[in-house]
Design a protein around this motif. Sequence first.
Motif, PDB file in Angstrom:
ATOM      1  N   TYR A  26       0.832  -1.206   0.000  1.00 42.58           N
ATOM      2  CA  TYR A  26       0.000   0.000   0.000  1.00 42.58           C
ATOM      3  C   TYR A  26       0.868   1.258   0.000  1.00 42.58           C
ATOM      4  O   TYR A  26       0.571   2.221  -0.695  1.00 42.58           O
ATOM      5  N   GLY A  27       1.935   1.229   0.775  1.00 34.86           N
ATOM      6  CA  GLY A  27       2.849   2.372   0.808  1.00 34.86           C
ATOM      7  C   GLY A  27       3.486   2.602  -0.555  1.00 34.86           C
ATOM      8  O   GLY A  27       3.594   3.745  -1.013  1.00 34.86           O
ATOM      9  N   SER A  74      -9.102   7.306  -5.814  1.00 35.80           N
ATOM     10  CA  SER A  74      -8.796   6.083  -6.568  1.00 35.80           C
ATOM     11  C   SER A  74      -7.854   5.175  -5.769  1.00 35.80           C
ATOM     12  O   SER A  74      -8.042   3.959  -5.715  1.00 35.80           O
ATOM     13  N   VAL A  75      -6.848   5.783  -5.149  1.00 32.68           N
ATOM     14  CA  VAL A  75      -5.912   5.020  -4.311  1.00 32.68           C
ATOM     15  C   VAL A  75      -6.673   4.357  -3.164  1.00 32.68           C
ATOM     16  O   VAL A  75      -6.512   3.160  -2.896  1.00 32.68           O
ATOM     17  N   ALA A  76      -7.527   5.131  -2.489  1.00 32.89           N
ATOM     18  CA  ALA A  76      -8.292   4.598  -1.359  1.00 32.89           C
ATOM     19  C   ALA A  76      -9.183   3.437  -1.794  1.00 32.89           C
ATOM     20  O   ALA A  76      -9.267   2.414  -1.097  1.00 32.89           O
ATOM     21  N   ILE A  77      -9.821   3.558  -2.941  1.00 33.28           N
ATOM     22  CA  ILE A  77     -10.707   2.495  -3.427  1.00 33.28           C
ATOM     23  C   ILE A  77      -9.914   1.215  -3.707  1.00 33.28           C
ATOM     24  O   ILE A  77     -10.327   0.123  -3.304  1.00 33.28           O
ATOM     25  N   VAL A  78      -8.770   1.347  -4.363  1.00 36.04           N
ATOM     26  CA  VAL A  78      -7.947   0.168  -4.657  1.00 36.04           C
ATOM     27  C   VAL A  78      -7.479  -0.501  -3.360  1.00 36.04           C
ATOM     28  O   VAL A  78      -7.534  -1.727  -3.227  1.00 36.04           O
ATOM     29  N   VAL A  79      -7.053   0.301  -2.391  1.00 39.05           N
ATOM     30  CA  VAL A  79      -6.593  -0.256  -1.112  1.00 39.05           C
ATOM     31  C   VAL A  79      -7.748  -0.935  -0.375  1.00 39.05           C
ATOM     32  O   VAL A  79      -7.583  -2.040   0.169  1.00 39.05           O
ATOM     33  N   LEU A  80      -8.923  -0.317  -0.352  1.00 39.49           N
ATOM     34  CA  LEU A  80     -10.070  -0.921   0.341  1.00 39.49           C
ATOM     35  C   LEU A  80     -10.496  -2.231  -0.333  1.00 39.49           C
ATOM     36  O   LEU A  80     -10.804  -3.205   0.353  1.00 39.49           O
ATOM     37  N   ILE A  81     -10.503  -2.263  -1.649  1.00 36.12           N
ATOM     38  CA  ILE A  81     -10.833  -3.506  -2.353  1.00 36.12           C
ATOM     39  C   ILE A  81      -9.795  -4.579  -2.035  1.00 36.12           C
ATOM     40  O   ILE A  81     -10.133  -5.726  -1.747  1.00 36.12           O
ATOM     41  N   SER A  82      -8.533  -4.188  -2.056  1.00 33.17           N
ATOM     42  CA  SER A  82      -7.462  -5.136  -1.758  1.00 33.17           C
ATOM     43  C   SER A  82      -7.579  -5.678  -0.331  1.00 33.17           C
ATOM     44  O   SER A  82      -7.368  -6.871  -0.088  1.00 33.17           O
ATOM     45  N   GLU A  83      -7.914  -4.798   0.607  1.00 31.39           N
ATOM     46  CA  GLU A  83      -8.099  -5.245   2.003  1.00 31.39           C
ATOM     47  C   GLU A  83      -9.244  -6.241   2.113  1.00 31.39           C
ATOM     48  O   GLU A  83      -9.135  -7.243   2.816  1.00 31.39           O
ATOM     49  N   ALA A  84     -10.344  -5.977   1.413  1.00 34.51           N
ATOM     50  CA  ALA A  84     -11.484  -6.893   1.445  1.00 34.51           C
ATOM     51  C   ALA A  84     -11.094  -8.244   0.854  1.00 34.51           C
ATOM     52  O   ALA A  84     -11.426  -9.296   1.405  1.00 34.51           O
ATOM     53  N   VAL A  85     -10.369  -8.220  -0.255  1.00 30.76           N
ATOM     54  CA  VAL A  85      -9.927  -9.455  -0.895  1.00 30.76           C
ATOM     55  C   VAL A  85      -8.930 -10.188   0.003  1.00 30.76           C
ATOM     56  O   VAL A  85      -8.958 -11.423   0.095  1.00 30.76           O
ATOM     57  N   ILE A  88     -10.278 -12.695   2.324  1.00 31.54           N
ATOM     58  CA  ILE A  88     -10.821 -13.896   1.686  1.00 31.54           C
ATOM     59  C   ILE A  88      -9.694 -14.749   1.117  1.00 31.54           C
ATOM     60  O   ILE A  88      -9.646 -15.950   1.336  1.00 31.54           O
ATOM     61  N   LYS A  89      -8.800 -14.105   0.371  1.00 35.22           N
ATOM     62  CA  LYS A  89      -7.701 -14.825  -0.273  1.00 35.22           C
ATOM     63  C   LYS A  89      -6.479 -13.909  -0.326  1.00 35.22           C
ATOM     64  O   LYS A  89      -6.322 -13.120  -1.262  1.00 35.22           O
ATOM     65  N   PRO A  90      -5.590 -13.999   0.681  1.00 37.39           N
ATOM     66  CA  PRO A  90      -4.434 -13.105   0.750  1.00 37.39           C
ATOM     67  C   PRO A  90      -3.551 -13.116  -0.497  1.00 37.39           C
ATOM     68  O   PRO A  90      -3.089 -12.063  -0.929  1.00 37.39           O
ATOM     69  N   SER A  91      -3.360 -14.270  -1.095  1.00 36.92           N
ATOM     70  CA  SER A  91      -2.479 -14.321  -2.270  1.00 36.92           C
ATOM     71  C   SER A  91      -3.072 -13.530  -3.440  1.00 36.92           C
ATOM     72  O   SER A  91      -2.349 -12.890  -4.203  1.00 36.92           O
ATOM     73  N   ARG A  92      -4.368 -13.561  -3.579  1.00 37.70           N
ATOM     74  CA  ARG A  92      -5.010 -12.797  -4.652  1.00 37.70           C
ATOM     75  C   ARG A  92      -4.881 -11.297  -4.390  1.00 37.70           C
ATOM     76  O   ARG A  92      -4.674 -10.519  -5.323  1.00 37.70           O
ATOM     77  N   ALA A  93      -4.993 -10.883  -3.133  1.00 30.96           N
ATOM     78  CA  ALA A  93      -4.843  -9.462  -2.791  1.00 30.96           C
ATOM     79  C   ALA A  93      -3.422  -8.989  -3.092  1.00 30.96           C
ATOM     80  O   ALA A  93      -3.222  -7.898  -3.621  1.00 30.96           O
ATOM     81  N   ARG A  94      -2.441  -9.819  -2.765  1.00 30.82           N
ATOM     82  CA  ARG A  94      -1.053  -9.461  -3.072  1.00 30.82           C
ATOM     83  C   ARG A  94      -0.848  -9.350  -4.589  1.00 30.82           C
ATOM     84  O   ARG A  94      -0.176  -8.450  -5.070  1.00 30.82           O
ATOM     85  N   SER A  95      -1.461 -10.264  -5.338  1.00 26.42           N
ATOM     86  CA  SER A  95      -1.371 -10.198  -6.797  1.00 26.42           C
ATOM     87  C   SER A  95      -2.017  -8.923  -7.330  1.00 26.42           C
ATOM     88  O   SER A  95      -1.492  -8.279  -8.246  1.00 26.42           O
ATOM     89  N   ALA A 100      -1.250  -3.591  -9.645  1.00 31.82           N
ATOM     90  CA  ALA A 100      -1.503  -2.146  -9.571  1.00 31.82           C
ATOM     91  C   ALA A 100      -0.190  -1.376  -9.512  1.00 31.82           C
ATOM     92  O   ALA A 100      -0.023  -0.356 -10.192  1.00 31.82           O
ATOM     93  N   ASN A 101       0.757  -1.866  -8.721  1.00 32.77           N
ATOM     94  CA  ASN A 101       2.057  -1.196  -8.624  1.00 32.77           C
ATOM     95  C   ASN A 101       2.820  -1.259  -9.944  1.00 32.77           C
ATOM     96  O   ASN A 101       3.443  -0.281 -10.348  1.00 32.77           O
ATOM     97  N   LEU A 102       2.767  -2.399 -10.620  1.00 30.12           N
ATOM     98  CA  LEU A 102       3.452  -2.525 -11.910  1.00 30.12           C
ATOM     99  C   LEU A 102       2.825  -1.606 -12.962  1.00 30.12           C
ATOM    100  O   LEU A 102       3.542  -0.990 -13.761  1.00 30.12           O
ATOM    101  N   ILE A 103       1.508  -1.506 -12.948  1.00 25.64           N
ATOM    102  CA  ILE A 103       0.829  -0.611 -13.893  1.00 25.64           C
ATOM    103  C   ILE A 103       1.264   0.826 -13.656  1.00 25.64           C
ATOM    104  O   ILE A 103       1.621   1.546 -14.595  1.00 25.64           O
ATOM    105  N   TYR A 104       1.256   1.256 -12.398  1.00 26.68           N
ATOM    106  CA  TYR A 104       1.658   2.639 -12.112  1.00 26.68           C
ATOM    107  C   TYR A 104       3.133   2.866 -12.372  1.00 26.68           C
ATOM    108  O   TYR A 104       3.533   3.951 -12.793  1.00 26.68           O
ATOM    109  N   PHE A 105       3.945   1.849 -12.165  1.00 26.46           N
ATOM    110  CA  PHE A 105       5.357   1.975 -12.495  1.00 26.46           C
ATOM    111  C   PHE A 105       5.513   2.196 -13.993  1.00 26.46           C
ATOM    112  O   PHE A 105       6.303   3.035 -14.441  1.00 26.46           O
TER     113      PHE A 105
END
Length: 118
Positions: A26-27, A74-85, A88-95, A100-105
């Motif tokens: 997230y950072g 937009s950042v807050a929405i992505v982080v909140l969705i990732s937290e919700a995921v 349920i499935k930590p590996s999917r949230a990390r993916s 998201a980080n690769l896209i912004y990079f």
Amino acid sequence: MGSRKPSKGLGLRERATRPLPMGDEYGGFLLLNIFDLFLTGHIFHHGGREVNPVGIRVMDHYGMSGFVLFKFASVAIVVLISEAVFHIKPSRARSLMTAANLIYFGVILWECVLLLMR
């Protein structure tokens, strides 16, 4: 009826001090978005324009201040969705956050190319 004590949830202090499981991701996402915002502003200052249709609409209606709020929402929405995921499935949230980080990079690299080509 048993003699078991009811379990207590985490108190406010415990919730506030526990580590955020994907805090690094997230950072990184926040830093990439701040850098993107800085580069976008620099490109605007030198005659460039926004290419994201939603960003264009936000800028047309609310100006640069609205655009900044849009970016951070937009950042807050992505982080909140990732937290919700994550719950349920930590590996999917990390993916999700890695993608998201690769896209912004990639966006930042493109912005750097645009600035070097001017």
